[in-house]
Design a protein around this motif. Structure first.
Motif, PDB file in Angstrom:
ATOM      1  N   VAL A  18       0.879  -1.169   0.000  1.00  0.00           N
ATOM      2  CA  VAL A  18       0.000   0.000   0.000  1.00  0.00           C
ATOM      3  C   VAL A  18       0.917   1.219   0.000  1.00  0.00           C
ATOM      4  O   VAL A  18       1.866   1.286   0.785  1.00  0.00           O
ATOM      5  N   THR A  19       0.634   2.164  -0.875  1.00  0.00           N
ATOM      6  CA  THR A  19       1.501   3.325  -1.024  1.00  0.00           C
ATOM      7  C   THR A  19       0.751   4.625  -0.762  1.00  0.00           C
ATOM      8  O   THR A  19      -0.469   4.698  -0.911  1.00  0.00           O
ATOM      9  N   ALA A  20       1.509   5.647  -0.401  1.00  0.00           N
ATOM     10  CA  ALA A  20       0.980   6.992  -0.204  1.00  0.00           C
ATOM     11  C   ALA A  20       1.704   7.920  -1.173  1.00  0.00           C
ATOM     12  O   ALA A  20       2.938   7.865  -1.296  1.00  0.00           O
ATOM     13  N   TRP A  21       0.937   8.757  -1.847  1.00  0.00           N
ATOM     14  CA  TRP A  21       1.478   9.626  -2.891  1.00  0.00           C
ATOM     15  C   TRP A  21       1.049  11.066  -2.653  1.00  0.00           C
ATOM     16  O   TRP A  21      -0.095  11.330  -2.302  1.00  0.00           O
ATOM     17  N   HIS A  22       1.971  11.989  -2.860  1.00  0.00           N
ATOM     18  CA  HIS A  22       1.656  13.415  -2.905  1.00  0.00           C
ATOM     19  C   HIS A  22       1.919  13.841  -4.342  1.00  0.00           C
ATOM     20  O   HIS A  22       3.075  13.846  -4.786  1.00  0.00           O
ATOM     21  N   ASN A  23       0.855  14.129  -5.042  1.00  0.00           N
ATOM     22  CA  ASN A  23       0.924  14.338  -6.487  1.00  0.00           C
ATOM     23  C   ASN A  23       1.505  13.070  -7.115  1.00  0.00           C
ATOM     24  O   ASN A  23       0.962  12.007  -6.930  1.00  0.00           O
ATOM     25  N   GLU A  24       2.625  13.154  -7.788  1.00  0.00           N
ATOM     26  CA  GLU A  24       3.215  11.974  -8.439  1.00  0.00           C
ATOM     27  C   GLU A  24       4.371  11.384  -7.631  1.00  0.00           C
ATOM     28  O   GLU A  24       5.039  10.463  -8.102  1.00  0.00           O
ATOM     29  N   ALA A  25       4.607  11.903  -6.437  1.00  0.00           N
ATOM     30  CA  ALA A  25       5.762  11.471  -5.641  1.00  0.00           C
ATOM     31  C   ALA A  25       5.349  10.461  -4.576  1.00  0.00           C
ATOM     32  O   ALA A  25       4.404  10.692  -3.813  1.00  0.00           O
ATOM     33  N   LEU A  26       6.084   9.362  -4.498  1.00  0.00           N
ATOM     34  CA  LEU A  26       5.881   8.381  -3.436  1.00  0.00           C
ATOM     35  C   LEU A  26       6.364   8.989  -2.130  1.00  0.00           C
ATOM     36  O   LEU A  26       7.509   9.426  -2.025  1.00  0.00           O
ATOM     37  N   VAL A  27       5.485   9.015  -1.125  1.00  0.00           N
ATOM     38  CA  VAL A  27       5.863   9.586   0.172  1.00  0.00           C
ATOM     39  C   VAL A  27       5.775   8.575   1.307  1.00  0.00           C
ATOM     40  O   VAL A  27       6.268   8.827   2.402  1.00  0.00           O
ATOM     41  N   GLY A  28       5.135   7.422   1.054  1.00  0.00           N
ATOM     42  CA  GLY A  28       5.028   6.407   2.096  1.00  0.00           C
ATOM     43  C   GLY A  28       4.718   5.046   1.506  1.00  0.00           C
ATOM     44  O   GLY A  28       4.143   4.949   0.419  1.00  0.00           O
ATOM     45  N   VAL A  29       5.125   4.005   2.243  1.00  0.00           N
ATOM     46  CA  VAL A  29       4.897   2.646   1.767  1.00  0.00           C
ATOM     47  C   VAL A  29       4.721   1.701   2.948  1.00  0.00           C
ATOM     48  O   VAL A  29       5.377   1.851   3.979  1.00  0.00           O
ATOM     49  N   ALA A  30       3.785   0.766   2.790  1.00  0.00           N
ATOM     50  CA  ALA A  30       3.616  -0.365   3.708  1.00  0.00           C
ATOM     51  C   ALA A  30       3.738  -1.615   2.845  1.00  0.00           C
ATOM     52  O   ALA A  30       2.962  -1.797   1.896  1.00  0.00           O
ATOM     53  N   ARG A  31       4.733  -2.455   3.168  1.00  0.00           N
ATOM     54  CA  ARG A  31       4.977  -3.663   2.373  1.00  0.00           C
ATOM     55  C   ARG A  31       4.781  -4.873   3.262  1.00  0.00           C
ATOM     56  O   ARG A  31       5.336  -4.948   4.359  1.00  0.00           O
ATOM     57  N   CYS A  32       3.968  -5.835   2.793  1.00  0.00           N
ATOM     58  CA  CYS A  32       3.564  -6.968   3.621  1.00  0.00           C
ATOM     59  C   CYS A  32       3.757  -8.304   2.923  1.00  0.00           C
ATOM     60  O   CYS A  32       3.639  -8.408   1.708  1.00  0.00           O
ATOM     61  N   VAL A  33       3.983  -9.317   3.751  1.00  0.00           N
ATOM     62  CA  VAL A  33       3.967 -10.707   3.327  1.00  0.00           C
ATOM     63  C   VAL A  33       2.837 -11.365   4.111  1.00  0.00           C
ATOM     64  O   VAL A  33       2.811 -11.291   5.344  1.00  0.00           O
ATOM     65  N   THR A  34       1.882 -11.979   3.405  1.00  0.00           N
ATOM     66  CA  THR A  34       0.702 -12.498   4.086  1.00  0.00           C
ATOM     67  C   THR A  34       0.081 -13.672   3.344  1.00  0.00           C
ATOM     68  O   THR A  34       0.291 -13.840   2.144  1.00  0.00           O
TER      69      THR A  34
END
Length: 134
Positions: free
Chosen positions: A48-64
């Motif tokens: 799951v990612t967070a974006w401000h305009n076209e810039a990646l500003v946050g990420v949650a990466r999971c194994v499930t």
């Protein structure tokens, strides 16, 4: 002024984008090994990612397995976007995706130990690790 952040679970970041977020956030990951970062992206079950305009500003990466447990292996937000609720929102979106029957588990970086209880995590003391060699 309110910053508009959009959250996505259908767009994967590039290895370069993700490495930048890791490095800037202070999360210790192999940021100079882009092929390894790419493998981390390719083999994740949920990002799951967070974006401000076209810039990646946050990420949650999971194994499930989407059934019993989910390991939140990376939660990172660019330093200038921290304390805006982005990390908490990323965790909420992960929880929404995996559902109530799935335990969300993580290993915290030492500097973040005080953060996770504030966003709903309980501390556990019954874990073990065989650390990676590099």
């Amino acid at each position: 002024m309110t910053i508009q952040i959009s959250y996505k679970d259908n767009i994967l970041p590039t290895a370069t984008e993700m490495a930048y977020v890791f490095k800037d956030s202070g999360l210790k990951r192999p940021v100079d090994d882009l092929p390894r970062i790419q493998k981390m992206i390719d083999h994740a079950d949920l990002i799951v990612t967070a974006w401000h305009n076209e810039a990646l500003v946050g990420v949650a990466r999971c194994v499930t397995d989407f059934s019993y447990c989910c390991y939140l292996s990376d939660l990172a937000v660019l330093s200038k976007y921290q304390k805006l609720g982005i990390g908490k929102r990323l965790v909420e979106l992960v929880q929404s995706t995996i559902g109530e029957q799935v335990a969300l588990i993580l290993l915290s970086a030492p500097d973040a130990m005080d953060y996770y209880p504030h966003i709903g995590f309980n501390e556990i003391k019954n874990g073990f690790i065989i650390p990676r060699k590099n």
